[in-house]
Design a protein around this motif. Structure first.
Motif, PDB file in Angstrom:
ATOM      1  N   ASN A 137       3.713  55.283 -14.117  1.00  0.00           N
ATOM      2  CA  ASN A 137       3.445  56.718 -14.029  1.00  0.00           C
ATOM      3  C   ASN A 137       4.461  57.526 -14.837  1.00  0.00           C
ATOM      4  N   LYS A 139       6.320  60.529 -16.548  1.00  0.00           N
ATOM      5  CA  LYS A 139       6.381  61.928 -16.135  1.00  0.00           C
ATOM      6  C   LYS A 139       7.292  62.721 -17.057  1.00  0.00           C
ATOM      7  N   THR A 159      -3.796  68.246 -19.063  1.00  0.00           N
ATOM      8  CA  THR A 159      -4.053  67.025 -18.302  1.00  0.00           C
ATOM      9  C   THR A 159      -4.246  65.890 -19.294  1.00  0.00           C
ATOM     10  N   LEU A 163      -3.924  59.213 -18.307  1.00  0.00           N
ATOM     11  CA  LEU A 163      -3.255  59.197 -17.004  1.00  0.00           C
ATOM     12  C   LEU A 163      -3.942  60.068 -15.967  1.00  0.00           C
ATOM     13  N   GLY A 164      -4.628  61.121 -16.400  1.00  0.00           N
ATOM     14  CA  GLY A 164      -5.225  62.063 -15.455  1.00  0.00           C
ATOM     15  C   GLY A 164      -4.213  63.001 -14.819  1.00  0.00           C
ATOM     16  N   THR A 165      -2.955  62.951 -15.268  1.00  0.00           N
ATOM     17  CA  THR A 165      -1.886  63.749 -14.677  1.00  0.00           C
ATOM     18  C   THR A 165      -2.005  65.219 -15.085  1.00  0.00           C
ATOM     19  N   HIS A 192      -8.745  68.812 -18.935  1.00  0.00           N
ATOM     20  CA  HIS A 192      -8.522  69.594 -17.720  1.00  0.00           C
ATOM     21  C   HIS A 192      -9.718  70.464 -17.347  1.00  0.00           C
ATOM     22  N   GLN A 286     -11.641  60.414  -6.263  1.00  0.00           N
ATOM     23  CA  GLN A 286     -10.466  59.730  -6.796  1.00  0.00           C
ATOM     24  C   GLN A 286      -9.653  59.068  -5.695  1.00  0.00           C
ATOM     25  N   GLY A 304      -0.728  56.268 -14.231  1.00  0.00           N
ATOM     26  CA  GLY A 304      -0.826  57.638 -13.752  1.00  0.00           C
ATOM     27  C   GLY A 304      -0.515  57.711 -12.272  1.00  0.00           C
ATOM     28  N   GLU A 305      -0.755  58.873 -11.688  1.00  0.00           N
ATOM     29  CA  GLU A 305      -0.514  59.063 -10.257  1.00  0.00           C
ATOM     30  C   GLU A 305      -1.381  58.105  -9.441  1.00  0.00           C
ATOM     31  N   ARG A 313      -3.512  65.313  -9.969  1.00  0.00           N
ATOM     32  CA  ARG A 313      -4.335  64.562 -10.914  1.00  0.00           C
ATOM     33  C   ARG A 313      -5.791  64.970 -10.839  1.00  0.00           C
ATOM     34  N   VAL A 317      -9.187  57.859 -14.132  1.00  0.00           N
ATOM     35  CA  VAL A 317      -8.361  56.769 -13.605  1.00  0.00           C
ATOM     36  C   VAL A 317      -8.385  55.602 -14.596  1.00  0.00           C
TER      37      VAL A 317
END
Length: 406
Positions: A137, A139, A159, A163-165, A192, A286, A304-305, A313, A317
């Motif tokens: 993950n 960051k 976003t 990762l979808g973060t 996003h 998710q 990712g998260e 997120r 995924v």
């Protein structure tokens, strides 16, 4: 509007003609399914004379902007290249880029730096210790952006498309204004926009780009530029044409496909009363998917998260399974489901993220990118197929029962 009920989901799915078939679409990040009402409006524009095109106002209102602050184009990449040719900085000024981004928000700025003798600095993410087994993950420290007095432009994704973060763009913008008010912030919102309401004024961004074809609409993209940022742009239009609006300046004086723009209000009408339900449904999806994948601990790496919290997120995924190439796994799942499940593999134009940050090769990741029109039942079918492909069906591997609850 309260969260979606089963009846609401019936209505949602009925709004998308492609969902009436037997396919399960887990590839929204590459392009969403299109609303039937969008197709109807595009058709109406093409066959009905003298329609008033209200698409510009609807598209601007959708992000809390005015029509003179937006421009349309064929893709986010094309719009950002146009933007890069309209900006001018001084030699040795700095542009701050991030390897988490899609290449569309990197390549135009590298080219600009080469043309104008600017410096490129990279904002590298941290790779914290695993907060969940089998999770990688990366960051960014958004509280401490590496801005210098020479920084004139920061480019970052809202976003990430692997990762979808979700990045806290509003807080970052406020921090930039404190550290260096002359710095412009350019945000890629393509990954996003299908999942969250956008308010460019609340975010405090200078530029914001996204694509309607990933937002249940026509194949067209949109760029926003705030008033102060727009004033810094040189016009790319003909010398005898107006040069005030963003469209005047970087729309290349050609106008864009009017029938596609005319389809945009249908997206706005559909999403505006549904945003609460969209976020709630996607958080359910998710959470279930990540819970199931986490049950394969020791066999899978999630990028990712790892949690399903909608605050951090979106339902994009990505993962890899030990001993499998991403391409082979996707093809095996498609065979197992007789082609019903449509997902994908690769690096998704985020090669720097995949290779430099995650340490992956061209094979990249398996990506399951969901939208609010997907269902838990579809996720279960996918997961059952995954277990069969991996030879784990009936072995006791998989999610805890609690992970199935919604």
């Amino acid at each position: 509007m309260p969260p979606f009920t089963p009846e609401d989901m019936d209505s949602v799915r009925a709004s998308f003609p492609a969902l009436s078939g037997d396919y399960i679409f887990f590839n929204t990040a590459a392009g969403s399914q299109v609303l039937g009402s969008v197709a109807d409006r595009v058709r109406d524009y093409l066959i009905t004379p003298n329609l008033v095109n209200d698409g510009y106002k609807a598209a601007a209102d959708f992000i809390n902007a005015s029509p003179d602050e937006i421009v349309f184009g064929s893709s986010a990449t094309q719009l950002l290249y146009n933007l890069s040719h309209a900006l001018s900085f001084s030699p040795e000024d700095e542009i701050l880029l991030c390897p988490l981004d899609h290449e569309s928000n990197i390549a135009p700025w590298l080219a600009l730096a080469a043309r104008q003798n600017l410096k490129i600095r990279w904002w590298h993410p941290q790779l914290p210790p695993e907060d969940q087994p089998g999770c990688v993950n990366p960051k960014l420290d958004l509280t401490n952006p590496p801005i210098s007095p020479k920084t004139r432009l920061i480019c970052l994704t809202h976003t990430t498309n692997i990762l979808g973060t979700i990045h806290d763009i509003k807080s970052l913008s406020a921090k930039i204004r404190l550290l260096n008010p002359q710095t412009l912030l350019c945000v890629d919102g393509v990954a996003h926009a299908p999942h969250r309401r956008i308010d460019v004024k609340d975010l405090g961004v200078d530029f914001y780009v996204f694509s309607w074809y990933k937002l249940f609409g026509p194949r067209i993209s949109q760029l926003y530029a705030g008033p102060c940022a727009r004033a810094q742009l040189q016009s790319m239009g003909h010398f005898f044409n107006p040069a005030e609006s963003l469209d005047d300046k970087i729309g290349l004086a050609g106008g864009w496909c009017q029938e596609l723009i005319y389809g945009i209000p249908a997206v706005v009408d559909y999403l505006t009363p549904r945003w609460e339900g969209v976020v709630d449904q996607e958080e359910r999806l998710q959470s279930v998917l990540l819970g199931l994948l986490a049950g394969l601990e020791g066999k899978i790496t999630i990028y990712g998260e790892w949690c399903g919290d909608a605050k951090v997120r979106v339902p994009t995924v990505s993962f890899r399974v030990r001993g499998w190439k991403s391409k082979d796994l996707v093809e095996a799942i498609e065979r197992e489901t007789n082609g019903r499940v449509k997902l994908s593999w690769g690096t998704y134009y985020s090669v720097r993220l995949a290779k430099e940050v995650l340490g992956l090769g061209d094979d990249g990741v398996v990506r399951v990118s969901l939208a609010h029109y997907n269902t838990v039942e579809e996720i279960r079918l996918f997961y059952t197929a995954l277990l069969k492909v991996l030879g784990l069906e009936g072995s006791g591997n998989g999610a805890r029962k609690s992970d199935w609850k919604i």
